[in-house]
Design a protein around this motif. Sequence first.
Motif, PDB file in Angstrom:
ATOM      1  N   ALA A 102      29.486  30.353  51.653  1.00 45.66           N
ATOM      2  CA  ALA A 102      30.808  30.864  52.003  1.00 45.66           C
ATOM      3  C   ALA A 102      31.696  29.751  52.541  1.00 45.66           C
ATOM      4  O   ALA A 102      31.236  28.850  53.253  1.00 45.66           O
ATOM      5  CB  ALA A 102      30.686  31.984  53.034  1.00 45.66           C
ATOM      6  N   ARG A 103      32.981  29.821  52.211  1.00 45.95           N
ATOM      7  CA  ARG A 103      33.935  28.867  52.746  1.00 45.95           C
ATOM      8  C   ARG A 103      34.155  29.152  54.226  1.00 45.95           C
ATOM      9  O   ARG A 103      34.276  30.308  54.624  1.00 45.95           O
ATOM     10  CB  ARG A 103      35.253  29.010  51.980  1.00 45.95           C
ATOM     11  CG  ARG A 103      36.369  28.125  52.489  1.00 45.95           C
ATOM     12  CD  ARG A 103      37.645  28.399  51.717  1.00 45.95           C
ATOM     13  NE  ARG A 103      38.804  27.874  52.425  1.00 45.95           N
ATOM     14  CZ  ARG A 103      40.051  28.154  52.093  1.00 45.95           C
ATOM     15  NH1 ARG A 103      40.303  28.972  51.085  1.00 45.95           N
ATOM     16  NH2 ARG A 103      41.054  27.640  52.775  1.00 45.95           N
ATOM     17  N   PRO A 104      34.211  28.129  55.087  1.00 43.79           N
ATOM     18  CA  PRO A 104      34.388  28.337  56.539  1.00 43.79           C
ATOM     19  C   PRO A 104      35.825  28.730  56.889  1.00 43.79           C
ATOM     20  O   PRO A 104      36.641  27.899  57.286  1.00 43.79           O
ATOM     21  CB  PRO A 104      34.005  26.989  57.133  1.00 43.79           C
ATOM     22  CG  PRO A 104      34.317  26.006  56.056  1.00 43.79           C
ATOM     23  CD  PRO A 104      34.020  26.705  54.763  1.00 43.79           C
ATOM     24  N   LEU A 105      36.117  30.002  56.778  1.00 40.83           N
ATOM     25  CA  LEU A 105      37.458  30.509  57.062  1.00 40.83           C
ATOM     26  C   LEU A 105      37.600  30.869  58.529  1.00 40.83           C
ATOM     27  O   LEU A 105      36.618  31.123  59.237  1.00 40.83           O
ATOM     28  CB  LEU A 105      37.722  31.757  56.221  1.00 40.83           C
ATOM     29  CG  LEU A 105      37.620  31.618  54.702  1.00 40.83           C
ATOM     30  CD1 LEU A 105      37.728  32.994  54.053  1.00 40.83           C
ATOM     31  CD2 LEU A 105      38.711  30.691  54.186  1.00 40.83           C
ATOM     32  N   SER A 106      38.857  30.936  58.996  1.00 37.33           N
ATOM     33  CA  SER A 106      39.127  31.479  60.328  1.00 37.33           C
ATOM     34  C   SER A 106      39.416  32.970  60.175  1.00 37.33           C
ATOM     35  O   SER A 106      40.144  33.395  59.272  1.00 37.33           O
ATOM     36  CB  SER A 106      40.316  30.771  60.974  1.00 37.33           C
ATOM     37  OG  SER A 106      41.480  30.892  60.190  1.00 37.33           O
ATOM     38  N   VAL A 107      38.805  33.769  61.040  1.00 32.83           N
ATOM     39  CA  VAL A 107      38.856  35.226  60.925  1.00 32.83           C
ATOM     40  C   VAL A 107      39.458  35.828  62.191  1.00 32.83           C
ATOM     41  O   VAL A 107      38.953  35.595  63.294  1.00 32.83           O
ATOM     42  CB  VAL A 107      37.442  35.808  60.706  1.00 32.83           C
ATOM     43  CG1 VAL A 107      37.500  37.331  60.598  1.00 32.83           C
ATOM     44  CG2 VAL A 107      36.798  35.204  59.474  1.00 32.83           C
ATOM     45  N   ALA A 108      40.545  36.585  62.007  1.00 35.58           N
ATOM     46  CA  ALA A 108      41.080  37.388  63.112  1.00 35.58           C
ATOM     47  C   ALA A 108      40.293  38.694  63.110  1.00 35.58           C
ATOM     48  O   ALA A 108      40.471  39.526  62.204  1.00 35.58           O
ATOM     49  CB  ALA A 108      42.567  37.641  62.915  1.00 35.58           C
ATOM     50  N   TYR A 109      39.412  38.868  64.088  1.00 36.87           N
ATOM     51  CA  TYR A 109      38.579  40.061  64.115  1.00 36.87           C
ATOM     52  C   TYR A 109      39.282  41.154  64.902  1.00 36.87           C
ATOM     53  O   TYR A 109      39.580  40.996  66.093  1.00 36.87           O
ATOM     54  CB  TYR A 109      37.208  39.772  64.737  1.00 36.87           C
ATOM     55  CG  TYR A 109      36.396  41.026  64.926  1.00 36.87           C
ATOM     56  CD1 TYR A 109      35.840  41.678  63.836  1.00 36.87           C
ATOM     57  CD2 TYR A 109      36.231  41.584  66.187  1.00 36.87           C
ATOM     58  CE1 TYR A 109      35.119  42.855  63.985  1.00 36.87           C
ATOM     59  CE2 TYR A 109      35.512  42.752  66.361  1.00 36.87           C
ATOM     60  CZ  TYR A 109      34.964  43.385  65.263  1.00 36.87           C
ATOM     61  OH  TYR A 109      34.255  44.550  65.425  1.00 36.87           O
ATOM     62  N   LEU A 147      29.716  37.031  62.698  1.00 33.61           N
ATOM     63  CA  LEU A 147      30.659  36.252  61.895  1.00 33.61           C
ATOM     64  C   LEU A 147      30.530  34.760  62.200  1.00 33.61           C
ATOM     65  O   LEU A 147      30.576  33.918  61.294  1.00 33.61           O
ATOM     66  CB  LEU A 147      32.090  36.737  62.150  1.00 33.61           C
ATOM     67  CG  LEU A 147      32.459  38.095  61.526  1.00 33.61           C
ATOM     68  CD1 LEU A 147      33.786  38.597  62.105  1.00 33.61           C
ATOM     69  CD2 LEU A 147      32.536  38.002  60.011  1.00 33.61           C
ATOM     70  N   ALA A 148      30.359  34.435  63.476  1.00 32.39           N
ATOM     71  CA  ALA A 148      30.192  33.027  63.856  1.00 32.39           C
ATOM     72  C   ALA A 148      28.893  32.465  63.291  1.00 32.39           C
ATOM     73  O   ALA A 148      28.847  31.333  62.785  1.00 32.39           O
ATOM     74  CB  ALA A 148      30.227  32.892  65.376  1.00 32.39           C
ATOM     75  N   GLU A 149      27.799  33.246  63.363  1.00 31.42           N
ATOM     76  CA  GLU A 149      26.526  32.811  62.793  1.00 31.42           C
ATOM     77  C   GLU A 149      26.638  32.577  61.287  1.00 31.42           C
ATOM     78  O   GLU A 149      25.960  31.716  60.723  1.00 31.42           O
ATOM     79  CB  GLU A 149      25.449  33.865  63.054  1.00 31.42           C
ATOM     80  CG  GLU A 149      24.978  33.946  64.500  1.00 31.42           C
ATOM     81  CD  GLU A 149      23.969  35.063  64.699  1.00 31.42           C
ATOM     82  OE1 GLU A 149      23.357  35.488  63.690  1.00 31.42           O
ATOM     83  OE2 GLU A 149      23.809  35.525  65.841  1.00 31.42           O
ATOM     84  N   ALA A 150      27.518  33.354  60.647  1.00 26.03           N
ATOM     85  CA  ALA A 150      27.692  33.232  59.203  1.00 26.03           C
ATOM     86  C   ALA A 150      28.543  32.026  58.822  1.00 26.03           C
ATOM     87  O   ALA A 150      28.690  31.729  57.630  1.00 26.03           O
ATOM     88  CB  ALA A 150      28.320  34.503  58.649  1.00 26.03           C
ATOM     89  N   GLY A 151      29.110  31.347  59.815  1.00 21.94           N
ATOM     90  CA  GLY A 151      29.869  30.142  59.540  1.00 21.94           C
ATOM     91  C   GLY A 151      31.374  30.274  59.620  1.00 21.94           C
ATOM     92  O   GLY A 151      32.107  29.332  59.305  1.00 21.94           O
ATOM     93  N   PHE A 152      31.861  31.421  60.063  1.00 18.68           N
ATOM     94  CA  PHE A 152      33.295  31.633  60.178  1.00 18.68           C
ATOM     95  C   PHE A 152      33.776  31.311  61.590  1.00 18.68           C
ATOM     96  O   PHE A 152      33.020  31.439  62.566  1.00 18.68           O
ATOM     97  CB  PHE A 152      33.657  33.079  59.834  1.00 18.68           C
ATOM     98  CG  PHE A 152      33.245  33.484  58.440  1.00 18.68           C
ATOM     99  CD1 PHE A 152      33.928  33.016  57.333  1.00 18.68           C
ATOM    100  CD2 PHE A 152      32.148  34.319  58.231  1.00 18.68           C
ATOM    101  CE1 PHE A 152      33.547  33.371  56.047  1.00 18.68           C
ATOM    102  CE2 PHE A 152      31.750  34.679  56.963  1.00 18.68           C
ATOM    103  CZ  PHE A 152      32.449  34.204  55.867  1.00 18.68           C
TER     104      PHE A 152
END
Length: 438
Positions: free
Chosen positions: A312-319, A339-344
Motif C-alpha cells: 500500500a502507498r503510505p497515504l495520510s488518513v483523516a480518521y 491504520l498506523a500499523e498498516a503504514g498510513f
Amino acid sequence: MQTSFTLAQLADPDFAASNDILRKCVHCGFCTATCPTYVLLGDERDSPRGRIYLIKQMLEGGEAATEETVRHVDRCLSCLSCMTTCPSSVHYMHLVDHARAHIEETYKRPFADRLLRHLLSRLLPDAGLFRLSLRLAQIARPFAFLLPGKLKGMVAMAPKHLPKASAVDQPQVFPAQGERRKRVALLTGCAQKVLDPKINEATIRLLTRHGCEVVVAEGAGCCGALTHHMGKEADAFAKAKANIDAWHRELEQHGLDAVVINASGCGTTVKDYGFMLRSEPEWAEKAAAVSALAQDITEVMRDLGMKPSGQARPLSVAYHSACSLQHGQKITALPKQLLAEAGFTVREVPEAHLCCGSAGTYNLLQPDIAGRLRDRKVGNIAGTGADVVAAGNIGCLVQIAGGLEAAKGKAMPVLHTVELLDWATGGPRPPALAGLRD
C-alpha cells in the motif's frame, strides 16, 4: 435526580430501567458542552440534560407525549457523546430509546411525518426495496425541485451511480486461507450492501487472509437499529430475533468465535441485544450470548494481528471516529492504531467528538441540523490536509462524501477503514483511490 414513578409503573422493566437511569443524573451539565445540537442551537431543551427533564416529565405523567417533548427528542442524534462525558454514568441511550418508544405509542404525528417515517422504516432495512427506491430517485432527480419538503432532499441525496449487488452478501461460507484461527459470522447489513458492497468484500478478504472462516448466515439481515431509533420497537425486536436465531444456530451447530460487524451503528445495537430482549425469557439467554460474541471488525483484527504486505502507498488518513464506535462502543484508539500499523499516517480531526449529522435516518428527518453538522465536520476534515478520509460506518461515509462534494474543495476520497487495511495486507487497491497520483 428524584423520581416519582408509581409502583405500577416500576413493575414495567422499561420504566424500572429508566427510573434507575434518571436517578443517576446529578444535573451537572457536563453533557451540554459535547452535545452537537446544544452546541449548534444553544437551547437547554436540545441538550441531554434538558431532554432528560422532558423525558422524566413525560414518563412519570404516563400520558401522551406533547409536541414540545417530541420536537426536542426528535432533534437528538443518539450520538451518545453525552455518555462519554457524563461523570455519573447516566445511560442516556436506554433512556432515549424508551422515550422514543413511548412517543411512537402515544403521539400522533402530522400525516406527512407519519408517511415519511413509514417509508423510511420499510425501505431502508430491505435491501431490495432500498435499491429500487434509489433507482426511482435517480429518475426523479431532474424533477426534485417539484417535490415537497424533505422528499426533495432525500432525492438529492441518492447516489448518482449505484453499484451492482455483490455475490458475497448471499448466505455462504468463505474458507480461511491457511490454518483456520477463527470461525466468525459477518453481518452484511442492509443499506451498506446497497450503497457500497465493496466494504463487505474487503472485510471478507481481510478476515480470510488472516485465518478466519467467514459465514454469512441464512436468515440474518438488518440489525434493527434504524427502526429502533424511530421508536418502532416491535419491528426492531423482530429483526433482532431473526439475527439472533441465525447466529445462535451457527453457534450451536458449527461454533462461532465472533459476530463481526463493519458498520458501527449496527454494532452498537447488536451489542445491546441482551438488554433489548432481557424481559423475554425465551430470548434473553440467546440474545445475551449473541451480544457477547459481537465485535467490530477492528476488534477482531486486533486479536488476529495485522500482517501488512508493504504494497500500500503510505497515504495520510483523516480518521473520522463514528459516534456509534467512539461513544456507543468506546472504541477510540484502536482503528487509528491499526491504520498506523498498516503504514498510513493518521491525522487527528478537530472536534472529533462531534457528530457528522448522519445518525441513521437523522439526516433525512432533520436535514437542516444534519447539514450544519456535516459542513462543520467537512471543514474540520479538510483542515487536516490528509490524502483520504476513513471511517467505520456507512452513514458517516455517505454524509461526509456528500459534504465534500458540495464544498467543492480538495478532492478527498472517502472510504471504509477496512478497505485500507485490506489493501495494506495484500488486497486490491480501493477504487476510491483511483484519482490519486502515485
